[in-house]
Design a protein around this motif. Structure first.
Motif, PDB file in Angstrom:
ATOM      1  N   VAL A  82       0.868  -1.306   0.063  1.00 25.84           N
ATOM      2  CA  VAL A  82      -0.017  -0.681   0.068  1.00 25.84           C
ATOM      3  C   VAL A  82       0.725   1.626  -0.072  1.00 25.84           C
ATOM      4  O   VAL A  82       1.339   1.394   1.132  1.00 25.84           O
ATOM      5  N   GLU A  83       0.669   1.832  -1.294  1.00 25.34           N
ATOM      6  CA  GLU A  83       2.254   3.469  -0.800  1.00 25.34           C
ATOM      7  C   GLU A  83       0.228   4.274  -0.275  1.00 25.34           C
ATOM      8  O   GLU A  83       1.607   5.273  -0.014  1.00 25.34           O
ATOM      9  N   LYS A  84      -0.730   4.761  -1.377  1.00 23.33           N
ATOM     10  CA  LYS A  84      -0.873   5.428  -0.334  1.00 23.33           C
ATOM     11  C   LYS A  84      -2.879   5.059   0.131  1.00 23.33           C
ATOM     12  O   LYS A  84      -3.019   4.395  -0.501  1.00 23.33           O
ATOM     13  N   GLU A  85      -3.678   5.537   1.787  1.00 25.00           N
ATOM     14  CA  GLU A  85      -4.429   5.315   1.461  1.00 25.00           C
ATOM     15  C   GLU A  85      -5.103   6.409   2.351  1.00 25.00           C
ATOM     16  O   GLU A  85      -4.825   7.048   3.078  1.00 25.00           O
ATOM     17  N   VAL A  86      -6.664   6.151   1.959  1.00 27.42           N
ATOM     18  CA  VAL A  86      -7.588   7.651   2.506  1.00 27.42           C
ATOM     19  C   VAL A  86      -8.356   7.419   2.799  1.00 27.42           C
ATOM     20  O   VAL A  86      -9.351   6.196   2.126  1.00 27.42           O
ATOM     21  N   ARG A  87      -9.405   7.862   3.478  1.00 24.51           N
ATOM     22  CA  ARG A  87     -10.752   7.540   3.464  1.00 24.51           C
ATOM     23  C   ARG A  87     -11.207   9.401   2.585  1.00 24.51           C
ATOM     24  O   ARG A  87     -11.306  10.388   4.056  1.00 24.51           O
ATOM     25  N   THR A  88     -12.553   9.171   2.176  1.00 27.80           N
ATOM     26  CA  THR A  88     -12.932  10.885   1.627  1.00 27.80           C
ATOM     27  C   THR A  88     -14.441  10.118   1.553  1.00 27.80           C
ATOM     28  O   THR A  88     -14.597   9.576   1.037  1.00 27.80           O
ATOM     29  N   SER A  89     -15.229  11.420   1.345  1.00 32.18           N
ATOM     30  CA  SER A  89     -16.394  11.417   1.103  1.00 32.18           C
ATOM     31  C   SER A  89     -16.525  12.264   0.015  1.00 32.18           C
ATOM     32  O   SER A  89     -18.184  12.138  -0.225  1.00 32.18           O
ATOM     33  N   ASP A  90     -15.706  12.536  -0.875  1.00 32.47           N
ATOM     34  CA  ASP A  90     -15.725  12.508  -2.344  1.00 32.47           C
ATOM     35  C   ASP A  90     -15.253  11.612  -3.166  1.00 32.47           C
ATOM     36  O   ASP A  90     -15.379  10.703  -2.422  1.00 32.47           O
ATOM     37  N   THR A  91     -16.461  12.035  -5.231  1.00 38.95           N
ATOM     38  CA  THR A  91     -15.866  10.255  -5.666  1.00 38.95           C
ATOM     39  C   THR A  91     -14.717  10.755  -5.842  1.00 38.95           C
ATOM     40  O   THR A  91     -14.611  10.039  -7.791  1.00 38.95           O
ATOM     41  N   THR A  92     -13.853  11.269  -5.914  1.00 45.00           N
ATOM     42  CA  THR A  92     -11.988  11.489  -6.591  1.00 45.00           C
ATOM     43  C   THR A  92     -10.999  11.401  -5.645  1.00 45.00           C
ATOM     44  O   THR A  92     -11.865  11.977  -4.707  1.00 45.00           O
ATOM     45  N   TYR A  93     -10.148  10.960  -5.840  1.00 40.48           N
ATOM     46  CA  TYR A  93      -9.335  11.306  -5.617  1.00 40.48           C
ATOM     47  C   TYR A  93      -7.774  11.946  -5.767  1.00 40.48           C
ATOM     48  O   TYR A  93      -7.574  11.116  -6.635  1.00 40.48           O
ATOM     49  N   THR A  94      -6.734  12.549  -5.837  1.00 39.24           N
ATOM     50  CA  THR A  94      -6.084  12.813  -6.646  1.00 39.24           C
ATOM     51  C   THR A  94      -4.500  12.105  -6.267  1.00 39.24           C
ATOM     52  O   THR A  94      -3.959  13.060  -4.661  1.00 39.24           O
ATOM     53  N   VAL A  95      -3.701  11.775  -5.885  1.00 36.42           N
ATOM     54  CA  VAL A  95      -2.847  10.596  -5.721  1.00 36.42           C
ATOM     55  C   VAL A  95      -1.604  11.603  -6.496  1.00 36.42           C
ATOM     56  O   VAL A  95      -1.519  12.042  -7.373  1.00 36.42           O
ATOM     57  N   ASP A  96      -0.408  12.088  -5.240  1.00 36.47           N
ATOM     58  CA  ASP A  96       0.550  13.156  -6.288  1.00 36.47           C
ATOM     59  C   ASP A  96       1.851  12.360  -5.555  1.00 36.47           C
ATOM     60  O   ASP A  96       1.709  11.242  -4.580  1.00 36.47           O
ATOM     61  N   GLY A  97       2.878  12.596  -6.622  1.00 39.88           N
ATOM     62  CA  GLY A  97       4.187  11.843  -6.003  1.00 39.88           C
ATOM     63  C   GLY A  97       4.746  10.757  -6.434  1.00 39.88           C
ATOM     64  O   GLY A  97       4.902   9.923  -5.957  1.00 39.88           O
ATOM     65  N   LEU A  98       3.909  10.546  -7.390  1.00 40.38           N
ATOM     66  CA  LEU A  98       3.982   8.901  -7.965  1.00 40.38           C
ATOM     67  C   LEU A  98       5.580   9.189  -8.601  1.00 40.38           C
ATOM     68  O   LEU A  98       6.040   9.940 -10.422  1.00 40.38           O
ATOM     69  N   ARG A  99       5.566   8.013  -8.586  1.00 40.21           N
ATOM     70  CA  ARG A  99       7.453   7.374  -9.551  1.00 40.21           C
ATOM     71  C   ARG A  99       7.380   7.354 -10.747  1.00 40.21           C
ATOM     72  O   ARG A  99       5.888   6.696 -11.456  1.00 40.21           O
ATOM     73  N   PRO A 100       7.630   7.865 -11.584  1.00 38.31           N
ATOM     74  CA  PRO A 100       8.221   7.907 -13.210  1.00 38.31           C
ATOM     75  C   PRO A 100       8.151   6.234 -13.521  1.00 38.31           C
ATOM     76  O   PRO A 100       8.783   5.409 -12.742  1.00 38.31           O
ATOM     77  N   GLN A 101       6.986   5.741 -14.485  1.00 40.21           N
ATOM     78  CA  GLN A 101       7.398   4.447 -15.431  1.00 40.21           C
ATOM     79  C   GLN A 101       7.423   3.615 -14.099  1.00 40.21           C
ATOM     80  O   GLN A 101       8.047   2.263 -14.242  1.00 40.21           O
ATOM     81  N   THR A 102       6.137   4.155 -13.700  1.00 38.18           N
ATOM     82  CA  THR A 102       5.714   2.821 -12.314  1.00 38.18           C
ATOM     83  C   THR A 102       4.448   2.246 -12.336  1.00 38.18           C
ATOM     84  O   THR A 102       3.603   3.177 -12.833  1.00 38.18           O
ATOM     85  N   GLN A 103       4.282   1.315 -12.296  1.00 38.50           N
ATOM     86  CA  GLN A 103       2.165   0.414 -12.556  1.00 38.50           C
ATOM     87  C   GLN A 103       1.996   0.519 -11.225  1.00 38.50           C
ATOM     88  O   GLN A 103       2.325  -0.059 -10.029  1.00 38.50           O
ATOM     89  N   TYR A 104       0.925   0.677 -11.535  1.00 46.37           N
ATOM     90  CA  TYR A 104       0.159   0.961  -9.510  1.00 46.37           C
ATOM     91  C   TYR A 104      -1.586   0.085  -9.913  1.00 46.37           C
ATOM     92  O   TYR A 104      -1.566   0.268 -10.926  1.00 46.37           O
ATOM     93  N   LEU A 105      -2.058  -0.144  -8.922  1.00 43.48           N
ATOM     94  CA  LEU A 105      -2.993  -0.776  -9.040  1.00 43.48           C
ATOM     95  C   LEU A 105      -3.847   0.302  -7.767  1.00 43.48           C
ATOM     96  O   LEU A 105      -3.313   0.741  -6.752  1.00 43.48           O
ATOM     97  N   TRP A 106      -5.412   0.058  -7.386  1.00 42.55           N
ATOM     98  CA  TRP A 106      -5.934   0.732  -7.030  1.00 42.55           C
ATOM     99  C   TRP A 106      -7.368  -0.120  -7.003  1.00 42.55           C
ATOM    100  O   TRP A 106      -7.690  -0.111  -7.695  1.00 42.55           O
ATOM    101  N   ARG A 107      -8.071   0.973  -5.716  1.00 39.44           N
ATOM    102  CA  ARG A 107      -9.334   0.193  -5.299  1.00 39.44           C
ATOM    103  C   ARG A 107     -10.012   0.884  -4.248  1.00 39.44           C
ATOM    104  O   ARG A 107      -9.561   1.812  -3.811  1.00 39.44           O
ATOM    105  N   VAL A 108     -11.316   0.862  -4.699  1.00 39.36           N
ATOM    106  CA  VAL A 108     -12.027   1.474  -3.425  1.00 39.36           C
ATOM    107  C   VAL A 108     -13.653   0.588  -2.570  1.00 39.36           C
ATOM    108  O   VAL A 108     -14.051  -0.383  -3.798  1.00 39.36           O
TER     109      VAL A 108
END
Length: 199
Positions: A82-108
């Motif tokens: 897990v790189e980032k985890e957050v609880r939000t009331s919105d239906t969007t979340y901006t992930v910052d500071g991602l490494r270049p040329q890297t595969q990420y996975l996400w789920r909600v």
């Protein structure tokens, strides 16, 4: 009983000969409607190989019963780190500071005071090289030219190209970004503001 409803109740004793008085009324409220889950919107699974920037806005559909959403961004499909985890009331979340040329996975998953939905299926996206507008895998003078063309209105960039091109990391695309890209080309040791923010 219906979800999210208030009920009043009382009791009285009775036998074959008489009936007693009613008790004082009591009130209770049933739990919230259980959340059902959400569907991921962007980046969608078909963008697995898209060259997104170091900042990505994740989007998903809302759940009418949700009070919030848990978001996880993971790396390493085998270990699911897990790189980032957050609880939000919105239906969007901006992930910052991602490494270049890297595969990420996400789920909600959707949550409220009485329930949690299952996690969505993991969806993947891949980041590109900072400044690599044409997605060639390297930063060249052509990338600077593409930024200039977009600035003067001769070219319309896709959202992920715009983010990759914002090497000044100021939220705008301007001639400054083109000049910084050129500096990246001629000075291999130079790190743009966007690169300096990377982990």
């Amino acid at each position: 009983l219906a979800y999210e409803s208030t009920y009043h109740w009382r009791v009285r004793a009775a036998n074959a000969y008489s009936t007693g008085p009613w008790s004082a009324p009591h009130v209770f409220t049933t739990e919230l409607t259980p959340v059902e889950g959400v569907e991921l919107r962007y980046p969608s699974p078909e963008l697995n190989q898209a060259h997104l920037g170091h900042r990505v806005e994740l989007r998903w559909q809302s759940d009418p019963s949700a009070q919030g959403y848990d978001v996880e961004v993971l790396r390493d499909p085998r270990r699911l780190t897990v790189e980032k985890e957050v609880r939000t009331s919105d239906t969007t979340y901006t992930v910052d500071g991602l490494r270049p040329q890297t595969q990420y996975l996400w789920r909600v998953r959707a949550v409220n005071a009485s329930s949690e939905s299952p996690w969505t299926t993991l969806s993947a996206f891949r980041t590109g090289v900072v400044g690599d507008i044409d997605e060639s895998g390297e930063v060249t003078g052509l990338d600077a030219a593409l930024v200039l063309r977009a600035v003067v209105g001769l070219l319309e960039l896709e959202e992920h190209q715009w983010i990759v091109g914002d090497v000044s990391d100021n939220g705008e695309l301007s001639a400054l970004d083109a000049s910084l890209i050129l500096r990246m080309v001629v000075d291999e040791g130079y790190a743009s503001p966007a690169q300096q923010r990377l982990p």
